[in-house]
Design an enzyme around this catalytic site. Structure first.
Site, mmCIF file in Angstrom:
data_model
loop_
_atom_site.group_PDB
_atom_site.id
_atom_site.type_symbol
_atom_site.label_atom_id
_atom_site.label_comp_id
_atom_site.label_asym_id
_atom_site.label_seq_id
_atom_site.Cartn_x
_atom_site.Cartn_y
_atom_site.Cartn_z
ATOM 1 N N TYR A 19 59.509 -41.102 93.538
ATOM 2 C CA TYR A 19 58.769 -41.184 94.800
ATOM 3 C C TYR A 19 59.119 -42.443 95.593
ATOM 4 C CZ TYR A 19 56.177 -38.071 91.726
ATOM 5 O OH TYR A 19 55.843 -37.105 90.817
ATOM 6 N N TYR A 147 46.970 -31.431 89.885
ATOM 7 C CA TYR A 147 48.382 -31.809 89.829
ATOM 8 C C TYR A 147 49.019 -31.097 88.641
ATOM 9 C CZ TYR A 147 52.760 -34.210 89.280
ATOM 10 O OH TYR A 147 54.099 -34.462 89.160
ATOM 11 N N ASP A 248 46.354 -26.722 81.670
ATOM 12 C CA ASP A 248 47.433 -27.711 81.730
ATOM 13 C C ASP A 248 46.928 -28.989 81.053
ATOM 14 O OD1 ASP A 248 49.238 -29.674 82.338
ATOM 15 O OD2 ASP A 248 49.424 -29.169 84.466
ATOM 16 N N LYS A 277 54.098 -34.814 77.940
ATOM 17 C CA LYS A 277 53.810 -36.255 77.937
ATOM 18 C C LYS A 277 53.709 -36.895 76.538
ATOM 19 C CE LYS A 277 52.524 -37.136 82.627
ATOM 20 N NZ LYS A 277 52.085 -36.136 83.579
#
Ligand SMILES: *Cc1c(COP(=O)(O)O)cnc(C)c1O
Length: 428
Positions: A19, A147, A248, A277
């Site tokens: 980003y 997200y 998720d 993760k």
């Protein structure tokens, strides 16, 4: 070997960071090594890690057990294609994951990153309905402020406005978004907070393939902790209307919220679950999509019985070996007490931030501490101040947050919370 000067120059010239822009390049700190909760910079300065490298490092850096598992595996086979072959690290890991995840999740599909695990989950749901002769069911119902990753399918179920992907809006599939669960984690559940979700699901049930949400903790979309009863209501309504539920757990999995998986707060099991993760303890990229028998049988007995996905590096042996070692470390320690201690300390030591002028809210769940600012944080200004304090804290949007490795000591965690207080109190 590059000098620090060269390293910075090459980075500026050639590298894209997450980003970021090349016309306004970000300040980056060169890392030399890392051990335990310490990240050591090229100039020798050591920072206490408050981020677990984005939710992933559970047992600290350079852990001898995980290092050994990877080097042992490296001496056997680093990688082999997963079509036509199988291997012990993958078989062992799949069995462990089925045992520790919510009941009913019996099949494991490995991929390389969280975003891809979400793509796989969405494809599973669509292919399931295709197999049931309901190919029109391709819409997903998601939550605002959610997200789910940066690839196209995942982007399409991220918050369409506050999310990071609105600029791609025109090229994304259009899905449905329910209001953010207004009822907070510790509040008595208000049934009215479920009305909007319930209405959207009932009205659109004929075209909805699945509900996809982050259970209990909405991470990168708002660091919001919502009521377990909301999640329970979602599961009940999905059962009643025969809609699949995708959880998720890429950020929440492996103890971070105080339960091994956040779904356990509501005692529910999804039809499909994504993990990533912290799966390898933050060592190597690896993700997985698990599903229950309804989904795996539904797909496998359908018109197109082959599930159409297969990454090149599927079930990479080094990554699976790291995951096996990380999970063994986790399951053989009293991680519940560690997380509980971190939670209590975060609650006590972040609470004073509430009185600061720049602060809108302070909240803690498990090993996640959030100081929400009134205005978006100026990361470029704050980051060097955190580094000067000897801590690694990376604010995002309005959120200054901590999610340290579980092995952090009381003194080290205090340095993080005190550092946050000092830096946030200087925000004009
Ligand atoms: C980070 C994250 C993803 C994406 O994972 P990547 O490995 O970055 O692709 C998806 N969902 C949630 C909830 C996440 O926190």
């Amino acid at each position: 070997m590059l000098s620090t000067q060269q390293l910075i120059e090459f980075d500026r010239e050639y590298l894209w960071h997450p980003y970021t822009s090349f016309t306004n390049p970000p300040v980056v700190f060169p890392v030399r090594r890392a051990e335990g909760v310490h990240i050591e910079l090229a100039d020798g300065k050591k920072l206490i890690d408050g981020m677990s490298s984005w939710w992933s490092v559970l047992h600290g850096y350079n852990h001898p057990v995980i290092n050994k598992a990877i080097t042992d595996q490296l001496n056997q086979v680093a990688h082999v294609m997963f079509a036509g072959f199988t291997h012990e690290p993958a078989a062992k890991l799949a069995k462990t994951l089925v045992e520790i995840t919510p009941a009913g999740l019996n099949k494991v599909f490995f991929s390389d990153s969280g975003s891809v695990a979400v793509e796989v989950a969405m494809k599973m749901a669509i292919q399931y309905w295709y197999s049931q002769g309901q190919a029109q069911r391709t819409t997903f119902l998601s939550l605002k402020q959610g997200y789910h990753g940066d690839t196209f399918g995942a982007m399409s179920v991220c918050d369409p406005h506050s999310g990071m992907h609105h600029l791609f809006h025109q090229s994304l599939s259009h899905h449905l978004f329910a209001e953010v669960p207004a009822c907070k984690f510790n509040e008595k559940f208000d049934e009215r907070s479920f009305a909007n979700f319930s209405q959207l699901l009932q009205r659109n049930r004929q075209k909805i393939a699945a509900v996809i949400l982050e259970p209990i903790v909405q991470g990168a979309g708002g660091m919001h902790f919502y009521s377990p009863t909301f999640l329970l209501r979602v599961r009940e309504l999905c059962n009643q209307l025969d809609v699949l539920l995708i959880a998720d757990e890429i950020a929440t999995g492996f103890g971070r919220t105080g339960k091994l998986f956040a779904c356990e707060h509501a005692n529910i099991s999804p039809d499909i679950m994504c993990i990533g993760k912290a799966l390898t303890g933050g060592y190597i990229t690896l993700a997985a999509t698990l599903c229950n028998d309804k989904v795996s049988n539904g797909i496998s007995t359908g018109k197109n019985s082959v599930f159409m996905h297969g990454p090149t590096f599927m079930a990479n042996p080094l990554a699976c070996a790291a995951a096996n070692a990380s999970l063994e470390l986790l399951m053989n320690t009293d991680w519940q007490s560690k997380v509980l201690n971190i939670e209590q300390q975060l609650k006590a030591e972040l609470e004073p931030c509430r009185t600061l002028a720049a602060v809108a809210d302070v909240r803690v769940l498990g090993a996640i501490g959030v100081v929400e600012l009134k205005e978006p944080a100026k990361v470029a200004e704050l980051q060097p101040q955190f580094v000067a304090q000897g801590i690694w804290v990376r604010p995002f949007g309005k959120w200054v947050y901590l999610m340290p490795p579980f092995i952090i000591s009381e003194q080290e965690l205090r340095k993080l919370t005190e550092g946050i207080y000092d830096v946030v109190s200087n925000i004009a």
